[in-house]
Write an enzyme that holds these catalytic residues in place. Structure first.
Site, PDB file in Angstrom:
ATOM      1  N   ASP A 286       0.835  -1.200   0.000  1.00  0.00           N
ATOM      2  CA  ASP A 286       0.000   0.000   0.000  1.00  0.00           C
ATOM      3  C   ASP A 286       0.873   1.255   0.000  1.00  0.00           C
ATOM      4  OD1 ASP A 286       0.898  -0.658   2.634  1.00  0.00           O
ATOM      5  OD2 ASP A 286      -0.444   0.889   3.415  1.00  0.00           O
ATOM      6  N   GLU A 287       0.286   2.370  -0.379  1.00  0.00           N
ATOM      7  CA  GLU A 287       0.887   3.703  -0.246  1.00  0.00           C
ATOM      8  C   GLU A 287       2.336   3.744  -0.760  1.00  0.00           C
ATOM      9  OE1 GLU A 287      -1.656   5.450   3.518  1.00  0.00           O
ATOM     10  OE2 GLU A 287       0.277   4.510   3.945  1.00  0.00           O
ATOM     11  N   VAL A 288       2.509   3.382  -2.015  1.00  0.00           N
ATOM     12  CA  VAL A 288       3.841   3.328  -2.615  1.00  0.00           C
ATOM     13  C   VAL A 288       4.087   4.594  -3.441  1.00  0.00           C
ATOM     14  CG1 VAL A 288       5.401   2.035  -4.101  1.00  0.00           C
ATOM     15  CG2 VAL A 288       3.735   0.813  -2.681  1.00  0.00           C
TER      16      VAL A 288
END
Length: 758
Positions: free
Chosen positions: A342-344
């Site tokens: 997530d949230e890359v």
């Protein structure tokens, strides 16, 4: 068949019932079983009561749990007539289903599997006295009510998540959490073991991960906690996780592999799976600091929102990842392994020549597909080890395999679980609202969780089967202590437990059963959040005098208060009767249990003022004028210099259908038509921020970006029209806007549309 006689605990017998004990009262069980039939009489456990079971049935763990609840005593030559019997029943096909039949002569527990039998034992545990949660002692007798229960869960995945990376938690705390999960029939503990702020699991091939990555200097969230501890001792960072090294104060810690293997065994004895998460390719700063070559550019730094990720374009990255997960799988035998993903921040990939070459070779059109390439390769590795991959719902963005499991969290992407389920992927529902337990609880939290739709409305019955359950997450950037974690978990965990287990849901009945469980939580040394106090606003006004009269949510609570600015303690004055207020004052108020557990501290400001005169205007029309700003805003003040994107008339102060931009602001203006003179309280529940102004007075300030949170204020109003303004912002992640009112201390209610004019 075998039997064991048991000595049980002494002390007061306290049975958990919704109302005063009667022959047909329903037991206060959470989660509530599918079927409960109370009967007359009771079964009395004595020192001669035997436990009968067949060794071939595999109920050893349930027997061990009963042995923990009913301490061993002197063996008898044969079982007495009155026994507790564990019986296998192949007709019970649900993997966790069970039946309980209690008569005056016998307690019969039936299940088709060992897991089902263990759930039955937990039901018996809830029927037992609170004393069994404390140190065992000898006893004379203990009573169980006569009844019949038939039960099985609604969902297979009933989970709790704990982030041990941002703040670290001792093994003893994890064991306490697991024991509470077992009591309430939750079955998955998801441990977020690594992140930018800390690497918490020993990896023997890469000792630097914990030698360096498990320790940090205090960060901005630690500083926030340190500031907050002045008013809340639970916000203090626990000294046991602080060390001095090379002249620096460091926070952290990690689990050895043996510690985690022992914890896995502890959880398995309660039929709880521990799901490990090593988050990658993003959230890997702690690892990259130890191994800078893991990233495309060497090292890691903070971007606009997230840190530099590891590089999916180097074979050495996959070698590292596979080596790490090989050791993780040796520790955790769980069917599922969580990759995170997530949230890359993918900008470093877009600049990398290696990534450009790889994308061309693999036919990848963008960095989202490159992330999907990484996830799919890791999933293939997981499959080679006989494991299944879970990823946060971002794994959908670049394309997903048919076998990946999706954990849905982004409330502002409501179609994500629908897309995944229609694609045939299993989905675990875990949206930030209402299942992120780091969001502060309020009076609405339990209801919001209880009424959460686990299955999205858009799904057909055919696709709904891919929604396998739900999970609550606790992210711990601002959770520095075990007490604070307890406060955020409980009692919200109980609401979730019933939501994902029970077939029939009745929130009013749940609320009636809940107080009995507060006593049990306290006996288990759980620092739970006490029920909300009501009957007041945060900012109160009076014209002559005010009366603070609080109806206690539980009779055993003691209300204590101060007027000198200090925090209430167990020695502060007791608010035992209504308090008359004739002068401006600030009161700090809190409820305490008999054992000294303190609830939330309420700061009540009282101000003397005159009734606000109404205004005279010409002809008015129903509704409010509204202005919409399609922009990301940190607070409501950010709308002031802007030009609106559109204007319209709204029937009331609610977000109208069709307003659904990821981020936006709304300004409502007009008049509120007050039907009679009086003191009015207004309650503003918002996610993210909102400010209510009536006349020239700011009544409620609930501004800023935050999770759903209610704040309140009062104003003295004369009958007639008063200028009304409500500013609201939504920063992304799903919005909430609800405005209610009450008069003269009455119950909050919705404001009729007829009150609003422009």
């Amino acid at each position: 068949m075998r039997y064991i006689s048991r000595l049980v605990l002494t002390g007061m017998v306290l049975l958990l019932f919704v109302h005063v004990r009667s022959q047909t009262a329903a037991p206060a069980l959470i989660p509530y079983p599918a079927s409960v039939t109370p009967a007359k009489g009771e079964f009395i456990i004595t020192p001669g009561t035997g436990i009968v079971y067949d060794t071939k049935d595999g109920f050893d763990l349930s027997l061990a749990e009963l042995s923990r609840l009913i301490p061993s005593g002197k063996s008898l030559p044969r079982p007495s007539a009155k026994v507790i019997e564990l019986q296998k029943d192949a007709a019970i096909t649900s993997p966790e289903g069970y039946q309980v039949n209690i008569t005056e002569q016998k307690v019969l527990l039936k299940a088709g599997t060992p897991a089902g039998m263990f759930r039955a034992v937990q039901t018996i545990r809830q029927l037992m006295p609170l004393s069994i949660e404390k140190n065992p002692a000898t006893f004379q007798s203990m009573k169980l009510p006569a009844l019949t229960i038939i039960d099985e869960p609604t969902y297979a995945w009933r989970g709790i998540h704990l982030d041990v990376s941002r703040h670290f938690f001792a093994i003893s705390y994890l064991e306490k959490l697991i024991d509470a999960m077992a009591l309430y029939k939750l079955n998955k503990l998801h441990l977020h073991l690594t992140d930018d702020q800390g690497w918490r699991i020993e990896i023997k091939k890469y000792p630097q991960l914990t030698e360096q990555g498990a320790w940090r200097t205090f960060d901005k969230n630690d500083s926030f906690c340190i500031r907050q501890q002045k008013d809340n001792p639970d916000m203090a960072i626990e000294p046991k996780h602080i060390i001095q090294r090379n002249g620096k104060t460091l926070y952290g810690g990690f689990y050895t592999q043996q510690q985690m293997k022992d914890l896995v065994k502890f959880a398995a004895a309660r039929y709880i799976d521990i799901i490990p998460e090593v988050d990658m390719p993003g959230h890997m700063m702690a690892a990259i600091h130890a191994f800078p070559d893991l990233s495309c550019e060497g090292g890691s730094k903070w971007g606009e929102l997230f840190s530099t990720p590891i590089c999916p374009c180097k074979e050495s990255t996959f070698e590292f990842a596979q080596n790490v997960f090989t050791e993780i799988m040796e520790i955790f035998p769980s069917e599922y392994i969580h990759l995170g993903a997530d949230e890359v921040d993918r900008r470093s990939w877009e600049k990398s020549e290696l990534c450009k070459e790889l994308m061309q070779k693999e036919g990848l059109k963008n960095s989202a597909e490159l992330q999907s390439y990484f996830v799919k390769r890791m999933e293939q590795f997981f499959h080679s080890k006989g494991r299944k991959l879970i990823g946060w719902d971002e794994i959908l963005e670049g394309g997903i395999s048919a076998t990946a499991n999706v954990m849905y969290w982004r409330s502002w992407v409501p179609d994500a679980p629908v897309t995944a389920a229609r694609n045939g992927n299993n989905v675990i529902m875990s949206p930030g609202n209402p299942l992120y337990f780091d969001n502060l609880p309020d009076a609405h939290s339990l209801s919001n969780i209880y009424h959460f739709n686990v299955v999205p409305e858009k799904l057909s019955a055919k696709d709904a089967k891919f929604i396998i359950g739900a999970q609550a997450n606790l992210w711990t950037e601002r959770v520095p202590s075990e007490n604070r974690a307890d406060y955020l978990y409980f009692p919200r965990m109980l609401s979730l437990a019933e939501r994902v287990w029970s077939k029939e849901l009745d929130f009013a009945a749940f609320q009636q059963r809940l107080p009995a469980h507060y006593n049990r939580l306290e006996a288990m040394r759980i620092h739970y959040r006490l029920p909300d106090l009501g009957g007041f606003a945060e900012n109160n006004v009076f014209t002559d005098q005010a009366v603070l009269d609080i109806k206690k949510p539980m009779p055993n609570l003691v209300l204590r208060y101060t007027t000198n600015g200090t925090l209430p303690t167990v020695t502060s004055p007791v608010l035992g009767k209504p308090l008359t207020i004739k002068q401006p004052v600030t009161i700090k108020l809190a409820a305490f249990t008999a054992n000294g557990l303190r609830g939330d501290i309420y700061t009540l400001n009282y101000k003397k003022e005159k009734y606000l005169e109404p205004v005279t205007v010409g002809k008015t029309t129903n509704g409010l004028q509204a202005k919409l700003y399609k922009k990301y805003l940190l607070n409501t003040k950010g709308m002031k210099p802007l030009q609106p994107d559109s204007q319209f008339v709204a029937a009331n102060a609610a977000v109208p259908a069709g307003v659904g931009a990821p981020s936006f602001g709304l300004q409502y203006s007009g008049y509120i038509d007050i039907p009679e003179t009086g003191i009015y309280s207004f309650y503003l529940l918002v996610d993210d921020g909102g400010v209510l102004t009536i006349g020239d007075k700011e009544v409620v300030d609930n501004d800023g970006q935050h999770a759903p949170l209610e704040k309140s204020g009062q104003i003295a109003l004369k009958k007639g029209l008063h200028p009304f303004r409500l500013n609201f912002i939504e920063g992304g992640g799903g919005f909430t806007l609800q405005l209610k009112y009450s008069k003269s201390g009455g119950s909050p209610m919705s404001i009729p549309d007829s009150f609003f004019k422009h």
